[in-house]
Design an enzyme around this catalytic site. Structure first.
Site, PDB file in Angstrom:
ATOM      1  N   ASP A 121       0.839  -1.197   0.000  1.00  9.70           N
ATOM      2  CA  ASP A 121       0.000   0.000   0.000  1.00  9.70           C
ATOM      3  C   ASP A 121       0.871   1.243   0.000  1.00  9.70           C
ATOM      4  O   ASP A 121       2.078   1.185   0.239  1.00  9.70           O
ATOM      5  CB  ASP A 121      -0.969  -0.015   1.192  1.00  9.70           C
ATOM      6  N   SER A 122       0.278   2.386  -0.272  1.00 14.33           N
ATOM      7  CA  SER A 122       1.042   3.623  -0.445  1.00 14.33           C
ATOM      8  C   SER A 122       1.770   4.049   0.825  1.00 14.33           C
ATOM      9  O   SER A 122       2.791   4.735   0.762  1.00 14.33           O
ATOM     10  CB  SER A 122       0.121   4.755  -0.919  1.00 14.33           C
TER      11      SER A 122
END
Length: 255
Positions: A122-123
């Site tokens: 994920d970011s």
């Protein structure tokens, strides 16, 4: 883990434009497709393709269609040290993507359109991202039955006492209930390992649920402040590879 770099012959024929997945059977009935395996024989025998399940290693095997040798570009195997605020998709309106960090020689590779991320981050997470053009290889990394181990370095918001460390280890080793979150359904985690090293925690898991590591600690009443992946199935993130840098792997680089 034994990594298999081969892929089904139908993947190669579809990618080369000879047929679609649906028309594969019709194509091999109407055309002669042969595989020549690498061996020490001066006159190696060719194997007729009669099934889509026949595997081809395009670093070592040759494919012939109606007697003509099919050019097989080498697959790409890439590791990238993903920074925070970078997403694992090709296009994003609000973030940089891992593909933005790839140099032109990679983007000009004949199989570039097939390059994809095998095991997303994920970011808010950083560290090892693995990209490949070999879809069968990446699928093998994701199959639950292969039990591919992923290793993370984690830092938490709240310090963990020695007593709580023992509780954390017990929970991770036995598995425990993880409540639902956003796109992720509730699940009971598989046995995992956790090691406490000063301010850093090492987590080893063999499954990849949505935001799994963060959710595991959240279920224990703590919050992850930094998450870095350092290994996928023996594919290691080199300490010398800086954030935003990438490296093309060769077969001998895999352990």
């Amino acid at each position: 883990m034994n990594l298999n770099f081969s892929e089904p012959v139908d993947h190669i024929l579809v990618r080369a434009g000879f047929c679609s997945d649906r028309s594969f059977k019709t194509f091999i009935r109407k055309h002669k497709v042969e595989i020549c395996r690498q061996n020490n024989s001066e006159n190696p025998e060719k194997e007729n393709v009669v099934s889509r399940k026949i595997l081809v290693d395009n670093d070592f095997d040759s494919v012939f269609v109606d007697g003509k040798l099919l050019e097989l570009p080498e697959h790409l195997y890439i590791i990238l040290n993903k920074p925070v605020d970078v997403v694992c998709s090709r296009v994003s309106d609000s973030h940089k993507t891992v593909f933005d960090f790839l140099p032109d020689p990679i983007k000009n590779h004949p199989l570039y359109e097939h390059l994809h991320v095998a095991g997303r981050l994920d970011s808010d997470s950083r560290g090892l991202v693995f990209l490949t053009t070999n879809g069968y290889f990446s699928a093998s990394l994701a199959r639950p039955e292969t039990h591919v181990e992923k290793i993370y370095e984690v830092r938490l918001w709240d310090s963990v006492s020695l007593e709580m460390q023992m509780e954390y280890k017990k929970k991770f080793e036995e598995g425990f209930e993880i409540p639902p979150e956003k796109k992720g359904e509730a699940f009971f985690s598989k046995p995992a390992k956790i090691f406490f090293e000063d301010s850093k925690i090492i987590v080893k898991i063999s499954e990849g649920k949505f935001h799994q590591v963060r959710r595991m600690f959240s279920a224990l009443g703590n919050q992850v402040t930094d998450l870095k992946r350092v290994s996928i199935g023996g594919i290691l993130l080199p300490e010398s590879l800086l954030e935003g840098e990438m490296k093309v792997l060769r077969r001998e680089d895999f352990v």
